[in-house]
Design a protein around this motif. Structure first.
Motif, PDB file in Angstrom:
ATOM      1  N   LEU A 116       2.003 -10.345  -2.618  1.00  0.00           N
ATOM      2  CA  LEU A 116       2.904  -9.320  -2.113  1.00  0.00           C
ATOM      3  C   LEU A 116       2.136  -8.225  -1.376  1.00  0.00           C
ATOM      4  CD1 LEU A 116       5.272  -8.859  -5.201  1.00  0.00           C
ATOM      5  CD2 LEU A 116       5.527 -10.429  -3.256  1.00  0.00           C
ATOM      6  N   LEU A 117       2.841  -7.526  -0.514  1.00  0.00           N
ATOM      7  CA  LEU A 117       2.261  -6.430   0.251  1.00  0.00           C
ATOM      8  C   LEU A 117       2.052  -5.217  -0.648  1.00  0.00           C
ATOM      9  CD1 LEU A 117       1.478  -5.329   3.090  1.00  0.00           C
ATOM     10  CD2 LEU A 117       3.868  -4.555   3.305  1.00  0.00           C
ATOM     11  N   ASP A 118       0.839  -4.732  -0.701  1.00  0.00           N
ATOM     12  CA  ASP A 118       0.516  -3.498  -1.423  1.00  0.00           C
ATOM     13  C   ASP A 118       1.123  -2.334  -0.644  1.00  0.00           C
ATOM     14  OD1 ASP A 118      -0.588  -1.261  -2.597  1.00  0.00           O
ATOM     15  OD2 ASP A 118      -2.674  -1.850  -2.260  1.00  0.00           O
ATOM     16  N   LEU A 119       2.024  -1.602  -1.295  1.00  0.00           N
ATOM     17  CA  LEU A 119       2.758  -0.535  -0.615  1.00  0.00           C
ATOM     18  C   LEU A 119       2.129   0.847  -0.812  1.00  0.00           C
ATOM     19  CD1 LEU A 119       6.410  -1.668  -1.470  1.00  0.00           C
ATOM     20  CD2 LEU A 119       5.162  -2.018   0.677  1.00  0.00           C
ATOM     21  N   SER A 120       0.905   0.887  -1.317  1.00  0.00           N
ATOM     22  CA  SER A 120       0.271   2.172  -1.618  1.00  0.00           C
ATOM     23  C   SER A 120       0.174   3.079  -0.396  1.00  0.00           C
ATOM     24  CB  SER A 120      -1.135   1.945  -2.186  1.00  0.00           C
ATOM     25  OG  SER A 120      -1.099   1.208  -3.375  1.00  0.00           O
ATOM     26  N   SER A 121      -0.072   2.496   0.765  1.00  0.00           N
ATOM     27  CA  SER A 121      -0.232   3.317   1.963  1.00  0.00           C
ATOM     28  C   SER A 121       1.104   3.771   2.549  1.00  0.00           C
ATOM     29  CB  SER A 121      -1.023   2.542   3.022  1.00  0.00           C
ATOM     30  OG  SER A 121      -0.331   1.372   3.420  1.00  0.00           O
TER      31      SER A 121
END
Length: 435
Positions: A116-121
């Motif tokens: 999954l895409l890391d949404l931290s940014s």
């Protein structure tokens, strides 16, 4: 005819076992058609959904496309019992959708495998704080968000007003703070037992057909834990574990619930209630439309779950996620932000009879189409779920633990297996799966 969510989620129990903002972060809600890499302005989105959920997704997509000139979101609806097999095959083949819907109990199977895409940014600390803490925890892996909590559902207690009046029960909690203690709830159940004929029971609990993890609400209410703090072993052999299991085993030994309503029963709790065989039932908000349609010969209302050392409830609902190899990750993140803005979330939840995950919506009366007089009880009840509860309920080891938990609870409830032995067997299963 109301189509229940169970017709959509027919394979939920099997798949769970197999699976082992309000203005977020400067997002404007529009004008982002040029965002992301490669200039690809088409997103693919795979989900399942009831007719009401399908309508909600289509409305959200239309609004997103309207706010972002040139953007297209292609919606692919798949039956729940097929969606994760499809997603798994597509991930392996490199043809996965940009976005998909996933329940909180399953998201860890994907985030822990770097799919999954890391949404931290895209979601900073302030953006995360827009959500209920427990729901933001539900999309975390290694302290990073890999999805957005789109909606949730939980249980509350429904009751027949006529049978309460018959038993002389005149006071029912009208707030979380005044919710019955375990002792008070037990007294109410015993009072009902004394006034009901033998073929009617005081209540039924909704742990059937894949819902055995709802027993953990009692453990959490008693101040206990299934896992230790770092999720590497068991913590259930405790005073709280003993108290929770003894209390719930007493439902069966003392005739407070139908003997056939244990965790391996084939009949849902709301089915027993609508058939008129119980005075109370623990049910999820998502059954309110079908329950309202099925019950025609008595009046019923709702109140909050009992509490002990604290209030607690079960975790239900779903996240929206972007795959790691989404063609336009910036645009995918924008879509996730958009779908969890208050206007979009409130519209979706009100139509689908589901609960919001934004703090700003908890105290807001949504335009629920079914039983708006009691819908708010479920919204408030969901706030009793704590991040520590969610961390345990979404642990990857739960997929292995769930079948053993179900077996051991069944043995305790229907075969008289001693509390100590039951807890020891569950603890061994947790240690084996988490170690």
């Amino acid at each position: 005819m109301t189509i229940s969510r169970r017709q959509i989620l027919g394979g939920a129990g099997f798949l769970a076992a197999a699976a082992a903002l309000n203005g977020c972060s400067g997002f404007s809600g529009g004008g982002n058609s040029d965002s992301g890499e490669g200039g690809d302005n088409t997103l693919t989105f795979t989900t399942w959904g009831s007719p009401a959920e399908e309508e909600g997704f289509k409305r959200g997509i239309a609004a997103f496309e309207g706010a972002n000139s040139g953007v297209k979101v292609e919606l692919n609806l798949v039956p729940y019992e097929q969606i994760f097999q499809n997603i798994d095959a597509q991930l392996q083949a490199g043809t996965a959708p940009d976005l998909f819907r996933v329940d909180y109990g399953t998201i860890g199977a994907y985030s822990s495998q770097d799919q999954l895409l890391d949404l931290s940014s895209y979601f900073d600390t302030a953006a995360g704080e827009e959500f209920l803490p427990a729901m933001w925890q539900a999309v975390q892996f290694d302290d990073k968000p890999y999805g957005v909590p789109h909606q949730t559902d939980t249980s509350a207690l429904v009751y027949r007003t006529d049978l309460f009046e018959q038993a002389g029960i005149t006071s029912v909690p009208d707030s979380l703070d005044s919710a019955w203690t375990w002792d008070e709830f037990r007294q109410v159940a015993e009072q009902l037992r004394g006034s009901l004929p033998d073929d009617l029971y005081p209540f039924v609990y909704n742990w059937q057909l894949g819902g055995s993890t709802r027993w953990l609400s009692w453990l959490f209410q008693a101040g206990g834990r299934l896992f230790n703090d770092d999720l590497t072993g068991s913590a259930i052999e405790s005073d709280a574990g003993t108290k929770a299991l003894s209390f719930t085993q007493g439902f069966f030994t003392d005739g407070l619930v139908p003997p056939s309503s244990s965790v391996k029963s084939s009949t849902y709790a709301d089915g027993a209630f609508s058939a008129g065989t119980t005075a109370m039932a623990f049910v999820g908000n998502f059954v309110l439309p079908s329950l309202d349609e099925a019950v025609t010969d008595f009046e019923w209302s709702a109140t909050y779950l009992p509490r002990d050392e604290r209030g607690a409830c079960d975790l239900g609902g779903n996240a929206l996620v972007a795959t790691k190899n989404a063609r336009n990750p910036d645009l995918a993140a924008d879509f996730l932000k958009f779908m969890t803005q208050p206007e979009q979330m409130s519209d979706f939840c009100a139509r689908a009879m589901e609960l919001p995950t934004l703090n700003s919506l908890v105290g807001t009366k949504l335009d629920y189409q079914t039983r708006p007089d009691i819908a708010g009880i479920f919204v408030e009840q969901a706030t009793t779920l704590e991040p520590g509860d969610v961390e345990q309920l979404t642990a990857p080891a739960m997929a292995t633990i769930n079948p053993k938990l179900r077996d051991e609870l069944e043995a305790a409830f229907t075969q008289g297996q001693p509390v100590g032995k039951t807890l020891a067997n569950i603890a061994a299963a947790v240690d084996g799966a988490a170690g």
